[in-house]
Design an enzyme around this catalytic site. Sequence first.
Site, mmCIF file in Angstrom:
data_model
loop_
_atom_site.group_PDB
_atom_site.id
_atom_site.type_symbol
_atom_site.label_atom_id
_atom_site.label_comp_id
_atom_site.label_asym_id
_atom_site.label_seq_id
_atom_site.Cartn_x
_atom_site.Cartn_y
_atom_site.Cartn_z
ATOM 1 C CG HIS A 330 -1.944 -1.094 1.166
ATOM 2 N ND1 HIS A 330 -2.531 -1.623 2.301
ATOM 3 C CD2 HIS A 330 -2.491 -1.749 0.115
ATOM 4 C CE1 HIS A 330 -3.405 -2.558 1.940
ATOM 5 N NE2 HIS A 330 -3.395 -2.656 0.619
ATOM 6 C CD GLU A 333 -0.572 0.931 4.357
ATOM 7 O OE1 GLU A 333 0.210 -0.043 4.367
ATOM 8 O OE2 GLU A 333 -1.812 0.812 4.248
ATOM 9 C CG HIS A 444 0.700 -3.482 5.135
ATOM 10 N ND1 HIS A 444 -0.058 -3.076 4.066
ATOM 11 C CD2 HIS A 444 1.143 -4.724 4.821
ATOM 12 C CE1 HIS A 444 -0.086 -4.027 3.140
ATOM 13 N NE2 HIS A 444 0.644 -5.040 3.576
ATOM 14 C CD GLU A 520 -1.333 -3.157 8.952
ATOM 15 O OE1 GLU A 520 -1.009 -1.961 8.744
ATOM 16 O OE2 GLU A 520 -1.944 -3.859 8.121
#
Length: 579
Positions: A330, A333, A444, A520
């Site tokens: 992504h 990010e 991420h 994350e």
Amino acid sequence: MSKLMFTAALLLVSSSTRGRGGTAAFQLYRRSSSTASAFVNARTTHHQRLSPGIIPKSTASSTSSPLSASLRDLLEGGSTRSSSSMTKAADEAKSPPAQAAAAAVENVVETTLPIKETPTQPVKKSTSNSIISISDSYDSGNGEFVSFNIADGEEDYTDVIVHVNIKADPFTDLEQKSHFQSFSFRSSVNFNSPAIRGIFSDKKSIKVKYVVDNANEASYADAWNGASIFVTEKSTPYDADSWHRTSDTNYEKGVLSWTHVHDLDGESSSAYFAYFPPYSYERHLGLIAQCAESEGARVFSLGQTVSGREIDCVKVGTGPRKCWIIHRQHPGESMASFYAEGLLNRLLALDDKWDNVSEKARELFTFYIVPNINPDGSANGYLRTNAAGSNLNREWCPSPSPPSADGSSASEMYEAPTLHRSPEVYYLLQHMDESGCDAFLDIHGDEALPFNFLAGSQGMSVWGKRLESLHGAFLASYERANQDMQAKVSYDPEKPNEGMKNICSNQIAERYDCFAATLEMPFKECWGRPAGWGPERAGQLGASVLDALCYVQPYLRDKGDFWEGLPDKDAYVAPSSEY
């Protein structure tokens, strides 16, 4: 643009379209001090945008316009013409027809010729009268000027309010939407603005309130609550150490806002704002070059992206266990790139700091590290997609096609990965099948949860006591190595055998029966940790992962009940999204 220049442009376009079957064509938007209240409509056979002081070649032909060469000189760069020509042009522009045209367009802020050849809208730009100029024309930039107004002084004690929008990603076929959330744009004081030379002429600074009008339409609008926007006053947005968080970011009634004080007599009249500090493609290439020159590393390309960029992979180590770590599926990010940089810095001692853990890691593992699997989306300022509009983290295997327009279920499968839509995933899986995989991390950033956390593959059929114990031991060791990591908060685990197979870490766990997880990092400050979460600490988190990997390496392919010998502090903690 001066009234003289605009009048001349008006006369030239009008005269050049006369006799070609068309009438004078454009809209003249007029704004008073309170509102854009009047405009003049017309049509043209030439669908072009007229920029101040620039006349398109097709309308500036001397055979089609009765205007004198001297007036044309004024419009096409009069500063290089003779003074006599300039004088003659000025006299012509003062003629009665010219004066009448000038009176009709007083307070004009923008001139637009409609473009019918393309369905897309022209890029919105700050007008010449705008006190603040907004630009996103740089690597990873995303932010669109909407409007500005002079505040009444009572609203947050601000002088000016500037409205912007975040641009959307390309439409995703599978998810049937256009994502947007991350942004980065430059804001500069326009010292030629009438307001700066007028009502603000005696001020040393102005306080500007920035308002993101479409924040409530973002992919994760609720995540704006508790967010704090980053700002830097450096001349470049790529000095990661210069960014700091704004103290008054606010999300209320669907509108995101913050304020910034711009100096009018110093060096800080410009500023960059971002959801998280950007990581440029140039910096990425610099990192790759450093790795290529490092002893013990081999840099190669997995293949090319949709736009033709190389998908760089850094191979390090000679160990028996194969570990793949990928970043930036992504693209919005950007903390994932800082993570990759920290990891490679330690693993290869790019900063000339050697330690026993990195040496041990190179002996235990053969690493395949992909610092940016989606450089196209990163450079374009997208949140979740590549250049083809594919969300790469949903492209790891075929899945049911989205419902048709009438709401009925589609009979065909959505094929993935494919070379035309997701070559980044296609090539990566090809190489992983050749090398094998014993441990995998997908790096991420998360908009909503203010924590660093690990999302496992609990919903896959291979999940059992072995993978559960590996997950627990890895995460516990990671916590001991870096206080920014924690185990209690994460996404709510998927139910057994109900995991989404097209998500990267799920597919890898199932495909190779290995420890695989999504890591994350927050856009927000880390909850319960010291303030200052940003690029530097993301890099430190990347460096610390080597400790956790070395700790679990002996158990990655252990077929026995190894968990019985692990200490209680390594026990798996069932996470929750509640905190």
